[in-house]
Scaffold this motif. Sequence first.
Motif, PDB file in Angstrom:
ATOM      1  N   GLU A 220       0.839  -1.211   0.000  1.00 33.96           N
ATOM      2  CA  GLU A 220       0.000   0.000   0.000  1.00 33.96           C
ATOM      3  C   GLU A 220       0.871   1.257   0.000  1.00 33.96           C
ATOM      4  O   GLU A 220       1.629   1.486   0.944  1.00 33.96           O
ATOM      5  CB  GLU A 220      -0.912  -0.004   1.238  1.00 33.96           C
ATOM      6  CG  GLU A 220      -1.731   1.257   1.417  1.00 33.96           C
ATOM      7  CD  GLU A 220      -2.637   1.526   0.229  1.00 33.96           C
ATOM      8  OE1 GLU A 220      -2.410   2.564  -0.449  1.00 33.96           O
ATOM      9  OE2 GLU A 220      -3.539   0.701  -0.028  1.00 33.96           O
ATOM     10  N   PRO A 221       0.794   2.091  -1.054  1.00 29.46           N
ATOM     11  CA  PRO A 221       1.646   3.292  -1.106  1.00 29.46           C
ATOM     12  C   PRO A 221       1.149   4.444  -0.232  1.00 29.46           C
ATOM     13  O   PRO A 221       1.912   5.367   0.058  1.00 29.46           O
ATOM     14  CB  PRO A 221       1.594   3.679  -2.590  1.00 29.46           C
ATOM     15  CG  PRO A 221       0.259   3.163  -3.058  1.00 29.46           C
ATOM     16  CD  PRO A 221       0.013   1.907  -2.277  1.00 29.46           C
ATOM     17  N   ASP A 222      -0.120   4.401   0.179  1.00 26.48           N
ATOM     18  CA  ASP A 222      -0.693   5.485   0.973  1.00 26.48           C
ATOM     19  C   ASP A 222      -0.396   5.225   2.451  1.00 26.48           C
ATOM     20  O   ASP A 222      -1.080   4.446   3.113  1.00 26.48           O
ATOM     21  CB  ASP A 222      -2.202   5.552   0.724  1.00 26.48           C
ATOM     22  CG  ASP A 222      -2.857   6.750   1.398  1.00 26.48           C
ATOM     23  OD1 ASP A 222      -2.257   7.304   2.347  1.00 26.48           O
ATOM     24  OD2 ASP A 222      -3.977   7.118   0.996  1.00 26.48           O
ATOM     25  N   ILE A 223       0.633   5.871   2.986  1.00 26.41           N
ATOM     26  CA  ILE A 223       1.069   5.632   4.358  1.00 26.41           C
ATOM     27  C   ILE A 223       0.000   6.068   5.365  1.00 26.41           C
ATOM     28  O   ILE A 223      -0.158   5.449   6.429  1.00 26.41           O
ATOM     29  CB  ILE A 223       2.397   6.358   4.643  1.00 26.41           C
ATOM     30  CG1 ILE A 223       3.498   5.826   3.713  1.00 26.41           C
ATOM     31  CG2 ILE A 223       2.823   6.167   6.098  1.00 26.41           C
ATOM     32  CD1 ILE A 223       3.724   4.331   3.817  1.00 26.41           C
ATOM     33  N   GLU A 224      -0.746   7.105   5.046  1.00 32.94           N
ATOM     34  CA  GLU A 224      -1.831   7.522   5.936  1.00 32.94           C
ATOM     35  C   GLU A 224      -2.891   6.431   6.039  1.00 32.94           C
ATOM     36  O   GLU A 224      -3.411   6.154   7.129  1.00 32.94           O
ATOM     37  CB  GLU A 224      -2.453   8.826   5.435  1.00 32.94           C
ATOM     38  CG  GLU A 224      -1.554  10.041   5.577  1.00 32.94           C
ATOM     39  CD  GLU A 224      -1.201  10.316   7.036  1.00 32.94           C
ATOM     40  OE1 GLU A 224      -2.075  10.141   7.909  1.00 32.94           O
ATOM     41  OE2 GLU A 224      -0.038  10.685   7.298  1.00 32.94           O
ATOM     42  N   LEU A 225      -3.204   5.796   4.919  1.00 31.66           N
ATOM     43  CA  LEU A 225      -4.177   4.702   4.929  1.00 31.66           C
ATOM     44  C   LEU A 225      -3.637   3.512   5.713  1.00 31.66           C
ATOM     45  O   LEU A 225      -4.376   2.866   6.467  1.00 31.66           O
ATOM     46  CB  LEU A 225      -4.501   4.281   3.495  1.00 31.66           C
ATOM     47  CG  LEU A 225      -5.471   3.091   3.324  1.00 31.66           C
ATOM     48  CD1 LEU A 225      -6.784   3.346   4.061  1.00 31.66           C
ATOM     49  CD2 LEU A 225      -5.711   2.816   1.846  1.00 31.66           C
ATOM     50  N   VAL A 226      -2.349   3.227   5.561  1.00 31.66           N
ATOM     51  CA  VAL A 226      -1.721   2.145   6.330  1.00 31.66           C
ATOM     52  C   VAL A 226      -1.913   2.386   7.824  1.00 31.66           C
ATOM     53  O   VAL A 226      -2.320   1.485   8.579  1.00 31.66           O
ATOM     54  CB  VAL A 226      -0.216   2.049   5.995  1.00 31.66           C
ATOM     55  CG1 VAL A 226       0.506   1.151   7.000  1.00 31.66           C
ATOM     56  CG2 VAL A 226      -0.012   1.525   4.580  1.00 31.66           C
ATOM     57  N   GLN A 227      -1.657   3.614   8.260  1.00 31.37           N
ATOM     58  CA  GLN A 227      -1.771   3.929   9.684  1.00 31.37           C
ATOM     59  C   GLN A 227      -3.221   3.885  10.158  1.00 31.37           C
ATOM     60  O   GLN A 227      -3.496   3.447  11.289  1.00 31.37           O
ATOM     61  CB  GLN A 227      -1.157   5.293   9.960  1.00 31.37           C
ATOM     62  CG  GLN A 227       0.349   5.335   9.766  1.00 31.37           C
ATOM     63  CD  GLN A 227       0.923   6.700  10.077  1.00 31.37           C
ATOM     64  OE1 GLN A 227       1.313   6.980  11.207  1.00 31.37           O
ATOM     65  NE2 GLN A 227       0.971   7.561   9.076  1.00 31.37           N
ATOM     66  N   ARG A 228      -4.145   4.335   9.319  1.00 30.91           N
ATOM     67  CA  ARG A 228      -5.554   4.289   9.715  1.00 30.91           C
ATOM     68  C   ARG A 228      -6.010   2.848   9.916  1.00 30.91           C
ATOM     69  O   ARG A 228      -6.732   2.543  10.876  1.00 30.91           O
ATOM     70  CB  ARG A 228      -6.427   4.979   8.663  1.00 30.91           C
ATOM     71  CG  ARG A 228      -6.337   6.491   8.684  1.00 30.91           C
ATOM     72  CD  ARG A 228      -7.530   7.135   7.989  1.00 30.91           C
ATOM     73  NE  ARG A 228      -7.655   6.732   6.592  1.00 30.91           N
ATOM     74  CZ  ARG A 228      -7.039   7.336   5.580  1.00 30.91           C
ATOM     75  NH1 ARG A 228      -6.226   8.369   5.817  1.00 30.91           N
ATOM     76  NH2 ARG A 228      -7.221   6.927   4.334  1.00 30.91           N
ATOM     77  N   ARG A 229      -5.602   1.983   9.007  1.00 30.67           N
ATOM     78  CA  ARG A 229      -5.957   0.574   9.153  1.00 30.67           C
ATOM     79  C   ARG A 229      -5.376  -0.007  10.439  1.00 30.67           C
ATOM     80  O   ARG A 229      -6.049  -0.731  11.173  1.00 30.67           O
ATOM     81  CB  ARG A 229      -5.448  -0.221   7.954  1.00 30.67           C
ATOM     82  CG  ARG A 229      -6.207   0.021   6.664  1.00 30.67           C
ATOM     83  CD  ARG A 229      -5.470  -0.618   5.507  1.00 30.67           C
ATOM     84  NE  ARG A 229      -6.195  -0.498   4.246  1.00 30.67           N
ATOM     85  CZ  ARG A 229      -5.626  -0.651   3.050  1.00 30.67           C
ATOM     86  NH1 ARG A 229      -4.316  -0.928   2.961  1.00 30.67           N
ATOM     87  NH2 ARG A 229      -6.342  -0.532   1.951  1.00 30.67           N
ATOM     88  N   GLU A 230      -4.120   0.321  10.709  1.00 29.83           N
ATOM     89  CA  GLU A 230      -3.485  -0.185  11.932  1.00 29.83           C
ATOM     90  C   GLU A 230      -4.221   0.306  13.175  1.00 29.83           C
ATOM     91  O   GLU A 230      -4.424  -0.465  14.135  1.00 29.83           O
ATOM     92  CB  GLU A 230      -2.022   0.242  11.970  1.00 29.83           C
ATOM     93  CG  GLU A 230      -1.155  -0.465  10.937  1.00 29.83           C
ATOM     94  CD  GLU A 230       0.242   0.115  10.841  1.00 29.83           C
ATOM     95  OE1 GLU A 230       1.117  -0.554  10.268  1.00 29.83           O
ATOM     96  OE2 GLU A 230       0.457   1.244  11.337  1.00 29.83           O
ATOM     97  N   LEU A 231      -4.620   1.570  13.176  1.00 32.37           N
ATOM     98  CA  LEU A 231      -5.321   2.111  14.335  1.00 32.37           C
ATOM     99  C   LEU A 231      -6.680   1.455  14.524  1.00 32.37           C
ATOM    100  O   LEU A 231      -7.124   1.225  15.659  1.00 32.37           O
ATOM    101  CB  LEU A 231      -5.474   3.629  14.190  1.00 32.37           C
ATOM    102  CG  LEU A 231      -4.193   4.433  14.392  1.00 32.37           C
ATOM    103  CD1 LEU A 231      -4.431   5.906  14.064  1.00 32.37           C
ATOM    104  CD2 LEU A 231      -3.688   4.284  15.827  1.00 32.37           C
ATOM    105  N   GLU A 232      -7.353   1.136  13.419  1.00 29.85           N
ATOM    106  CA  GLU A 232      -8.643   0.440  13.520  1.00 29.85           C
ATOM    107  C   GLU A 232      -8.470  -0.921  14.188  1.00 29.85           C
ATOM    108  O   GLU A 232      -9.245  -1.300  15.076  1.00 29.85           O
ATOM    109  CB  GLU A 232      -9.246   0.269  12.125  1.00 29.85           C
ATOM    110  CG  GLU A 232      -9.757   1.560  11.502  1.00 29.85           C
ATOM    111  CD  GLU A 232     -10.143   1.379  10.052  1.00 29.85           C
ATOM    112  OE1 GLU A 232     -10.121   0.229   9.570  1.00 29.85           O
ATOM    113  OE2 GLU A 232     -10.473   2.394   9.398  1.00 29.85           O
TER     114      GLU A 232
END
Length: 257
Positions: A220-232
């Motif tokens: 996943e190139p979108d690091i913000e999306l990576v972090q959002r998924r991790e936080l979920e």
Amino acid sequence: MAYEQILTERHDDVLLITLNRPERLNAWTPRMSAELVDAIDAADSDDAVGAIVVTGAGRGFCAGADIEATFNAQLDGDDTAARPKATRSWVDVVRTCKPIVAAVNGHAVGVGLTMFLPADRIIASTAAKFSLRFVKMGLVPELASSHFLPARVGFAAASDLMLSGRIIDAEAALAVGLADEMVEPDVLLDRAIEQAREYGENPKPQLRWIKELLTVNADEPDIELVQRRELEYLERAYASTEHKQAVQAFLAKGSKQ
């Protein structure tokens, strides 16, 4: 389902699945694929099973698709011969199940290799051989191997292995990252079961969540999306019984020191 082409055996909390067509070097068939999915699904729903190991009977791990039962049958008009009869993809099965370790005891060729590129760990015997021989059969790779192989070995090595179709030994596979570990043949199963058990002893929900995060985030190139998924997922983990028990156990241990 009655198994004809695989064997299953419990080693306490680890399920060992053995591809069992040794006279054909465990060549893949749609029947074998269906049996594998059934066995993995059964292990996945069994709370007494923590992890899974897959290996091959005899000299081979899996010498690719059975030419007569798949490719020749397909050329003769059976359009389903080379396709597993499954309700979901093989990659989805491997990436959503309990931890799964491939114990590669011999030749892993074509689909016999690509089927376990998505596994959580690949442990090779010194007798193992690896090949992405699709090009030699006038075919292209499948099972998302054009994603998982570069993820394991890098683009240049993946391109070389797929374009050449060459066979490499276990030492070369280890050097390039195709195998994660190499051991002598007589300790292969013990080592694979030991590694699977180490994974399986951890909290089951968290194991699944980590696998899911690796699956969706690794490319996943979108690091913000990576972090959002991790936080979920982290919010789920904070609310879990397993997290609370781990914190309590840590505090109880500290109070005794």
